[in-house]
Write a protein that holds these residues in place. Structure first.
Motif, PDB file in Angstrom:
ATOM      1  N   ILE A 147      -0.367   7.010  -6.377  1.00  0.00           N
ATOM      2  CA  ILE A 147      -1.324   8.023  -5.925  1.00  0.00           C
ATOM      3  C   ILE A 147      -0.618   8.916  -4.925  1.00  0.00           C
ATOM      4  O   ILE A 147      -0.054   8.445  -3.931  1.00  0.00           O
ATOM      5  CB  ILE A 147      -2.560   7.376  -5.266  1.00  0.00           C
ATOM      6  N   LEU A 148      -0.641  10.211  -5.172  1.00  0.00           N
ATOM      7  CA  LEU A 148      -0.033  11.189  -4.273  1.00  0.00           C
ATOM      8  C   LEU A 148      -1.137  12.065  -3.695  1.00  0.00           C
ATOM      9  O   LEU A 148      -1.848  12.759  -4.428  1.00  0.00           O
ATOM     10  CB  LEU A 148       0.990  12.047  -5.025  1.00  0.00           C
ATOM     11  N   LEU A 149      -1.288  12.013  -2.380  1.00  0.00           N
ATOM     12  CA  LEU A 149      -2.325  12.775  -1.680  1.00  0.00           C
ATOM     13  C   LEU A 149      -1.682  13.958  -0.974  1.00  0.00           C
ATOM     14  O   LEU A 149      -0.722  13.785  -0.201  1.00  0.00           O
ATOM     15  CB  LEU A 149      -3.033  11.880  -0.656  1.00  0.00           C
ATOM     16  N   LEU A 150      -2.192  15.146  -1.224  1.00  0.00           N
ATOM     17  CA  LEU A 150      -1.634  16.363  -0.641  1.00  0.00           C
ATOM     18  C   LEU A 150      -2.730  17.122   0.086  1.00  0.00           C
ATOM     19  O   LEU A 150      -3.754  17.465  -0.516  1.00  0.00           O
ATOM     20  CB  LEU A 150      -1.037  17.258  -1.743  1.00  0.00           C
ATOM     21  N   ASP A 151      -2.535  17.374   1.350  1.00  0.00           N
ATOM     22  CA  ASP A 151      -3.511  18.104   2.161  1.00  0.00           C
ATOM     23  C   ASP A 151      -2.989  19.529   2.368  1.00  0.00           C
ATOM     24  O   ASP A 151      -2.052  19.754   3.128  1.00  0.00           O
ATOM     25  CB  ASP A 151      -3.714  17.414   3.506  1.00  0.00           C
TER      26      ASP A 151
ATOM     27  N   LEU B 263       0.832  -1.204   0.000  1.00  0.00           N
ATOM     28  CA  LEU B 263       0.000   0.000   0.000  1.00  0.00           C
ATOM     29  C   LEU B 263       0.869   1.258   0.000  1.00  0.00           C
ATOM     30  O   LEU B 263       0.589   2.213  -0.726  1.00  0.00           O
ATOM     31  CB  LEU B 263      -0.919  -0.006   1.221  1.00  0.00           C
ATOM     32  N   ARG B 264       1.947   1.273   0.797  1.00  0.00           N
ATOM     33  CA  ARG B 264       2.801   2.455   0.858  1.00  0.00           C
ATOM     34  C   ARG B 264       3.526   2.698  -0.465  1.00  0.00           C
ATOM     35  O   ARG B 264       3.874   3.832  -0.795  1.00  0.00           O
ATOM     36  CB  ARG B 264       3.830   2.323   1.978  1.00  0.00           C
ATOM     37  N   ALA B 265       3.770   1.639  -1.240  1.00  0.00           N
ATOM     38  CA  ALA B 265       4.382   1.826  -2.557  1.00  0.00           C
ATOM     39  C   ALA B 265       3.390   2.421  -3.544  1.00  0.00           C
ATOM     40  O   ALA B 265       3.784   3.081  -4.508  1.00  0.00           O
ATOM     41  CB  ALA B 265       4.908   0.488  -3.082  1.00  0.00           C
ATOM     42  N   MET B 266       2.085   2.205  -3.308  1.00  0.00           N
ATOM     43  CA  MET B 266       1.053   2.722  -4.216  1.00  0.00           C
ATOM     44  C   MET B 266       0.550   4.095  -3.811  1.00  0.00           C
ATOM     45  O   MET B 266       0.184   4.901  -4.672  1.00  0.00           O
ATOM     46  CB  MET B 266      -0.135   1.738  -4.264  1.00  0.00           C
TER      47      MET B 266
END
Length: 540
Positions: A488-492, A405-408
């Motif tokens: 997937i890169l999530l940015l808050d 999961l951390r690789a994705m």
């Protein structure tokens, strides 16, 4: 007590053999002490009587004296081995317990992890684990050793002297001694709990005052803060004094109990002597055995007086371990070890306020009013929050093994997590990279020039990234995320605290760094930036 027993079971299971050997040596120490004093008392009395009878020259002094020397030396050796084994086993058990505890917290959801970021929570956990060293050393092993020793001594003393003497000693120590310890535990639970709470508040208050000393001085609040700490210190001293009085009171009653047990055993031996059942030397064995058995009772006093502190720690930690313990089979769910990708879009969201599929290469601006759940949605995509509304490649995020999961999926939260060390250390948390790759990532977040003016990748940061501004800390955390090259890169709020020119450079740099990735950014402002190919809004 249920939680204390759960913790004790976990600590014993960490190294059963060492704990078992330590328990046997604890019993051996008590038995040798009882045997030493009982044999010495018999030997002194028997030699004295032999001298009075004029047959001292015919009395065998060699075997009893050899037994006394053997027991004395053996007791010292057993005590050394018992201390060595039990303390070593306890320290290793606590080390394993800390690992289990960290694993349990690592499996917690995002909200629980966020609550652990304060220094108060961390010092609370450290103090609780430190308090548990008394579970084995001051409670479990002494209680087990005392009970086994009393039972064995009862059998041997019944055979050597008489069951009446053995029964008197056993009854007084187990019944009256148990009552004293129960009274001590009842009297010290509340003060011990309160003392621990006050000490924690005092420790946190001192840390806060040191950390915020400049602001306290400027606001003229330092005397008030100092006065509050003095009040906490006085309360802590008062509770410690209450515990000390209760422990000393228990010690007084235990001393009376030892004297009463010794006198009762002596009188019971005298009755048997008068009846002709035993000789004079055997009649005094009960007296010395009663004195020796006091050691088994007195060593429990400290552990029982500290019971409130231990119980509070166990009540907080045992449920945490229990709540995340995987079921039989070692997995948290049927699919917890999935390493392969499922079928379906890269990301599917079936949220009450959002139903959409997202694909590689897209850049999505996620907006909406405060409190609508934007951050929680990102947490769910990252597998840090339980839920069923998100699927990555057709499977819920929590279905994948952690490394897969951390690789994705990688995520930049609102609060950046930096560690004390160099810039290279902070960037290398996401993997092993060459200096060229690190500089490229820093260039893409418009931070390289700032660091080149200092010590470059060897620039030293303090705790929490101290030494960088808020905007620089955020950009360093973004650089660490883009180094992963996740799907997937999530940015808050990636541009919060940045000026317009820097925000522009960062957004374009992130897109250029991971052109194939799906980028989802929570944006309160700047959602209309041209780097975003889709704009999605959440509503209440």
């Amino acid at each position: 007590m249920r939680h204390i027993l759960q913790i004790a079971k976990l600590l014993v299971q960490a190294d059963r053999r060492a704990m078992g050997r330590g328990a046997l040596l604890s019993i051996a120490v008590l038995l040798m002490g009882v045997s030493l004093l009982g044999l010495s008392g018999w030997f002194i009395t028997a030699t004295g009587l032999a001298g009075l009878a004029g047959i001292g020259i015919a009395f065998d002094v060699f075997r009893p004296s050899a037994g006394v020397r053997f027991l004395a030396l053996g007791r010292a050796a057993a005590r050394y081995g018992e201390r060595l084994l039990t303390h070593d086993a306890t320290l290793r058990a606590l080390a394993a317990f800390r690992v289990d505890l960290l694993r349990s917290y690592a499996r917690s959801d995002a909200r629980a992890l966020a609550n652990l970021r304060s220094e108060g929570a961390l010092t609370r956990i450290i103090a609780d684990v430190d308090a548990l060293d008394g579970v084995i050393l001051r409670l479990v092993l002494p209680i087990v050793a005392a009970l086994v020793t009393h039972i064995l001594v009862f059998g041997v003393l019944s055979w050597l002297v008489g069951w009446s003497v053995a029964l008197i000693i056993l009854g007084l120590y187990l019944v009256a001694g148990g009552a004293i310890l129960l009274r001590l535990g009842h009297a010290t639970v509340a003060p011990s709990r309160r003392l621990e709470e006050v000490e924690q508040r005092l420790r946190r208050g001192a840390i806060d005052m040191i950390r915020d000393r400049d602001a306290l001085i400027l606001s003229a609040s330092l005397p008030r803060k100092e006065a509050g700490l003095h009040r906490l210190d006085q309360e802590a001293r008062a509770k410690a004094a209450d515990l000390d009085r209760a422990e000393r009171g228990a010690g007084f009653w235990m001393s009376l109990l030892v004297a009463a047990a010794a006198m009762a055993a002596f009188l019971a031996g005298a009755v048997l002597l008068d009846q002709g059942s035993i000789d004079a030397a055997s009649a005094v064995i009960g007296l010395f055995v009663a004195l020796a058995l006091a050691e088994a009772l007195l060593q429990l006093r400290r552990g029982v007086s500290d019971l409130g502190r231990v119980q509070s720690a166990a009540e907080r930690l045992a449920p945490q371990l229990q709540s995340v313990r995987p079921p039989a089979g070692g997995q948290t769910s049927d699919v917890a070890s999935c390493q392969t990708l499922g079928t379906g879009p890269l990301l599917s969201i079936h949220h009450p306020n959002l139903r959409a599929d997202f694909h590689a290469g897209e850049a999505v601006a996620l907006s909406g009013p405060s409190g609508v759940g934007k951050t929680m949605l990102l947490m769910e995509i990252a597998g840090l929050q339980p839920g069923t509304s998100v699927k990555v490649h057709g499977r819920p995020p929590v279905a994948y093994a952690e490394d897969s999961l951390r690789a994705m999926v990688s995520m930049l939260p609102q609060r950046c997590a930096l560690v004390a060390g160099t810039v290279r250390d902070n960037l290398s948390l996401s993997g092993s990279f060459s200096d060229a790759e690190l500089w490229q990532a820093l260039d893409q977040v418009a931070l390289a020039e700032d660091l080149r003016q200092r010590d470059g990748l060897d620039t030293t940061l303090g705790e929490g990234g101290a030494g960088l501004s808020g905007g620089q800390s955020k950009r360093l955390a973004i650089a660490r995320n883009i180094l992963i090259k996740s799907d997937i890169l999530l940015l808050d709020e990636p541009t919060e605290g940045l000026d317009a020119a820097t925000a522009e450079a960062v957004l374009h740099g992130v897109r250029a760094a991971v052109p194939e990735a799906l980028i989802i950014a929570v944006m309160h402002s700047g959602a209309q930036h041209p780097v975003f190919t889709r704009r999605v809004g959440l509503s209440r």
